[in-house]
Design an enzyme around this catalytic site. Sequence first.
Site, mmCIF file in Angstrom:
data_model
loop_
_atom_site.group_PDB
_atom_site.id
_atom_site.type_symbol
_atom_site.label_atom_id
_atom_site.label_comp_id
_atom_site.label_asym_id
_atom_site.label_seq_id
_atom_site.Cartn_x
_atom_site.Cartn_y
_atom_site.Cartn_z
ATOM 1 N N ASN A 92 0.859 -1.192 0.000
ATOM 2 C CA ASN A 92 0.000 0.000 0.000
ATOM 3 C C ASN A 92 0.890 1.234 0.000
ATOM 4 O O ASN A 92 2.117 1.123 0.038
ATOM 5 C CB ASN A 92 -0.949 -0.022 1.207
ATOM 6 C CG ASN A 92 -0.178 -0.058 2.509
ATOM 7 O OD1 ASN A 92 0.486 0.899 2.866
ATOM 8 N ND2 ASN A 92 -0.246 -1.189 3.215
ATOM 9 N N ASP A 134 -3.815 -6.782 5.365
ATOM 10 C CA ASP A 134 -4.703 -7.711 6.065
ATOM 11 C C ASP A 134 -4.629 -9.117 5.473
ATOM 12 O O ASP A 134 -4.927 -10.097 6.148
ATOM 13 C CB ASP A 134 -6.147 -7.192 6.021
ATOM 14 C CG ASP A 134 -6.318 -5.964 6.909
ATOM 15 O OD1 ASP A 134 -5.700 -5.947 7.995
ATOM 16 O OD2 ASP A 134 -7.033 -5.018 6.519
ATOM 17 N N LYS A 156 9.133 -16.159 -11.360
ATOM 18 C CA LYS A 156 8.279 -15.087 -11.868
ATOM 19 C C LYS A 156 7.105 -15.680 -12.646
ATOM 20 O O LYS A 156 7.305 -16.558 -13.509
ATOM 21 C CB LYS A 156 9.139 -14.196 -12.781
ATOM 22 C CG LYS A 156 8.437 -12.978 -13.267
ATOM 23 C CD LYS A 156 9.376 -12.141 -14.129
ATOM 24 C CE LYS A 156 8.556 -11.067 -14.833
ATOM 25 N NZ LYS A 156 9.256 -10.482 -15.952
ATOM 26 N N PRO A 198 -1.921 -12.269 10.453
ATOM 27 C CA PRO A 198 -2.229 -12.066 11.877
ATOM 28 C C PRO A 198 -2.402 -10.580 12.150
ATOM 29 O O PRO A 198 -1.795 -9.743 11.472
ATOM 30 C CB PRO A 198 -0.986 -12.607 12.597
ATOM 31 C CG PRO A 198 0.098 -12.599 11.576
ATOM 32 C CD PRO A 198 -0.556 -12.765 10.234
ATOM 33 N N ILE A 217 -1.289 -7.951 14.344
ATOM 34 C CA ILE A 217 -0.166 -7.806 15.288
ATOM 35 C C ILE A 217 -0.608 -7.045 16.534
ATOM 36 O O ILE A 217 -0.335 -7.451 17.669
ATOM 37 C CB ILE A 217 1.016 -7.081 14.597
ATOM 38 C CG1 ILE A 217 1.452 -7.873 13.360
ATOM 39 C CG2 ILE A 217 2.190 -6.913 15.563
ATOM 40 C CD1 ILE A 217 2.374 -7.127 12.420
ATOM 41 N N PHE A 253 -3.698 2.754 15.533
ATOM 42 C CA PHE A 253 -4.084 3.776 14.573
ATOM 43 C C PHE A 253 -5.271 3.221 13.796
ATOM 44 O O PHE A 253 -5.375 2.005 13.607
ATOM 45 C CB PHE A 253 -2.933 4.090 13.606
ATOM 46 C CG PHE A 253 -2.031 5.202 14.092
ATOM 47 C CD1 PHE A 253 -1.304 5.067 15.255
ATOM 48 C CD2 PHE A 253 -1.921 6.389 13.379
ATOM 49 C CE1 PHE A 253 -0.473 6.087 15.709
ATOM 50 C CE2 PHE A 253 -1.104 7.422 13.819
ATOM 51 C CZ PHE A 253 -0.381 7.269 14.984
ATOM 52 N N LYS A 297 -10.280 -4.213 20.051
ATOM 53 C CA LYS A 297 -8.915 -4.701 20.277
ATOM 54 C C LYS A 297 -8.454 -4.422 21.706
ATOM 55 O O LYS A 297 -7.306 -4.640 22.045
ATOM 56 C CB LYS A 297 -7.957 -4.051 19.265
ATOM 57 C CG LYS A 297 -8.263 -4.416 17.803
ATOM 58 C CD LYS A 297 -7.128 -4.063 16.859
ATOM 59 C CE LYS A 297 -7.560 -4.231 15.405
ATOM 60 N NZ LYS A 297 -6.491 -4.068 14.430
HETATM 61 O O1 PMT Z 1 2.835 6.044 6.586
HETATM 62 P P1 PMT Z 1 2.171 7.351 6.232
HETATM 63 O O2 PMT Z 1 2.169 7.651 4.760
HETATM 64 O O3 PMT Z 1 2.708 8.501 7.046
HETATM 65 O O4 PMT Z 1 0.626 7.215 6.605
HETATM 66 C C1 PMT Z 1 0.220 7.118 7.940
HETATM 67 C C2 PMT Z 1 -0.917 6.115 8.132
HETATM 68 C C3 PMT Z 1 -2.163 6.622 7.421
HETATM 69 C C4 PMT Z 1 -0.520 4.734 7.582
HETATM 70 C C5 PMT Z 1 -1.152 6.027 9.678
HETATM 71 O O5 PMT Z 1 -1.521 7.289 10.163
HETATM 72 C C6 PMT Z 1 -2.226 5.003 10.023
HETATM 73 O O6 PMT Z 1 -3.406 5.290 10.072
HETATM 74 N N1 PMT Z 1 -1.793 3.732 10.275
HETATM 75 C C7 PMT Z 1 -2.684 2.595 10.508
HETATM 76 C C8 PMT Z 1 -3.092 2.033 9.187
HETATM 77 C C9 PMT Z 1 -3.959 0.808 9.317
HETATM 78 O O7 PMT Z 1 -3.555 -0.217 8.898
HETATM 79 O O8 PMT Z 1 -5.071 0.978 9.956
HETATM 80 P P2 PMT Z 1 -6.122 -0.239 10.211
HETATM 81 O O9 PMT Z 1 -7.338 0.495 10.606
HETATM 82 O O10 PMT Z 1 -6.179 -1.165 9.045
HETATM 83 O O11 PMT Z 1 -5.493 -1.024 11.413
HETATM 84 C C10 PMT Z 1 -5.802 -0.731 12.788
HETATM 85 C C11 PMT Z 1 -4.604 -0.950 13.658
HETATM 86 O O12 PMT Z 1 -4.230 -2.319 13.679
HETATM 87 C C12 PMT Z 1 -3.367 -0.193 13.240
HETATM 88 O O13 PMT Z 1 -2.728 0.249 14.429
HETATM 89 C C13 PMT Z 1 -2.514 -1.245 12.541
HETATM 90 O O14 PMT Z 1 -1.103 -0.974 12.668
HETATM 91 C C14 PMT Z 1 -2.901 -2.504 13.295
HETATM 92 N N2 PMT Z 1 -2.843 -3.727 12.487
HETATM 93 C C15 PMT Z 1 -3.694 -3.879 11.433
HETATM 94 C C16 PMT Z 1 -3.680 -5.061 10.709
HETATM 95 C C17 PMT Z 1 -2.771 -6.075 11.078
HETATM 96 N N3 PMT Z 1 -2.707 -7.216 10.407
HETATM 97 N N4 PMT Z 1 -1.930 -5.885 12.110
HETATM 98 C C18 PMT Z 1 -1.963 -4.735 12.812
HETATM 99 O O15 PMT Z 1 -1.186 -4.582 13.769
#
Ligand code: PMT
Length: 405
Positions: A212, A281, A291, A307, A309, A325, A343
């Site tokens: 992404n 995800d 390839k 998973p 994390i 986040f 969570k």
């Molecule tokens: O990197 P930049 O360009 O500066 O952009 C910043 C950002 C937009 C990436 C950042 O501000 C942000 O929002 N990060 C979280 C992105 C995200 O994956 O959000 P989510 O809503 O899908 O996930 C929720 C939380 O679970 C996040 O803390 C994520 O790190 C965590 N997660 C999600 C999926 C996964 N498999 N493992 C995780 O730990």
Amino acid sequence: MTMNLLEGRKLVVAVTGGVAAYKAAELVRLLGKAGAQVHVVLTRAGARFVTPVTFQALSGNPVWEDLWDARVPNNMAHIDLSRDADAIVIAPATADVIARLVHGLADDLLTTLCLARTCPLLVAPAMNRQMWEHPATRRNIGLLASDGALVLGPDAGDQACGETGMGRMLEPETLCEAVVRFLSPKPLAGRRIVMTAGPTFEAIDPVRGITNISSGKMGYALALACARAGAEVDLVSGPTGLAVPEGVRCTMVRSALQMRDAVNAVITGADVFIGVAAVADYRPDQAEEHKIKKTGDGLTLSLVPNPDILAEVAARPDAPFCVGFAAESRDLDQYATGKLRAKRLQMVVGNLVQDGLGTDDNRIVLYDADGRHPLPHASKALLADKIVEHLAGLLAAARPARSGA
Ligand code: PMT
């Protein structure tokens, strides 16, 4: 460097006679840009390398060269200059000036100023590698540090004399960051923080993958802000083009599975976990060894979930204080508060992907048990400081720092 980090600070920058004096000009500019009021002291040898005019133009203040400067009516330049200073920074500091400081000599403005000071002294040595390695210099540096001075560097690399080795003055950006860190409040002192940042890359074959557009900027800015606030920071980062922030330990990874392993390797005993990474995800159920060739037919990828994390860390019996986040494209309040509860997190930083993904600025809302706290649109560096402020307050209430911290 965030503007205004040194707002209201008065710094004396002393420039002694080394080739690295040219870098001091940039240091003065950066400190001024960060909001400090900078007063330059130039030794006679320093003035052979860069003229006072340069420093006067860059600092916007008169340059001080003489112990007997007639501009000071009471002839007390050596006391007045540092009286309300937050620090004296000597950059570059030659072997000679270091030796003279250690012995308490006071035969020019700089050494007298240092002897008469009550503020902290930061010293950035710069010299030829053999001078640096000489037992006399080694001894003097040890004594200077034990007298309470903060010694910054030097670094290794090419030297003006044509040799390579230890003795290069730290770069102006690094020195400026060290000054900012030294003067910053330390609400996270004694805390260990593990963080993730950047995207993950899930391989499809040796050359392709699912990823992404997370740049890592938000996470790296937050890692730097946490380190400045006194925390010990372990950053686990997906692929980014960013330099590792000063004072942060960083493990680079590619995939979500590698990110989880790297987090697990350092999470035990951490006080805080912050998930800034945009973790994929899903990943292809298996990466092709070779390839994939174009056939002209359609191609179907089979994906399996990665998973979570953050959820795994929050579910540990010894779970640290967990900050997630939430990156959404709509209904931020609803999804972010949902993540806070689902969570079992103590705090969520919510942002819209259209505001924050891959950009330099962001608009965020902080969510915690007390509700939502929106912050104005700002640079990620500035927002990182605000997140740290909020986090430090919640943390202090939830888990008082260990004694001695
Ligand atoms: O990197 P930049 O360009 O500066 O952009 C910043 C950002 C937009 C990436 C950042 O501000 C942000 O929002 N990060 C979280 C992105 C995200 O994956 O959000 P989510 O809503 O899908 O996930 C929720 C939380 O679970 C996040 O803390 C994520 O790190 C965590 N997660 C999600 C999926 C996964 N498999 N493992 C995780 O730990």
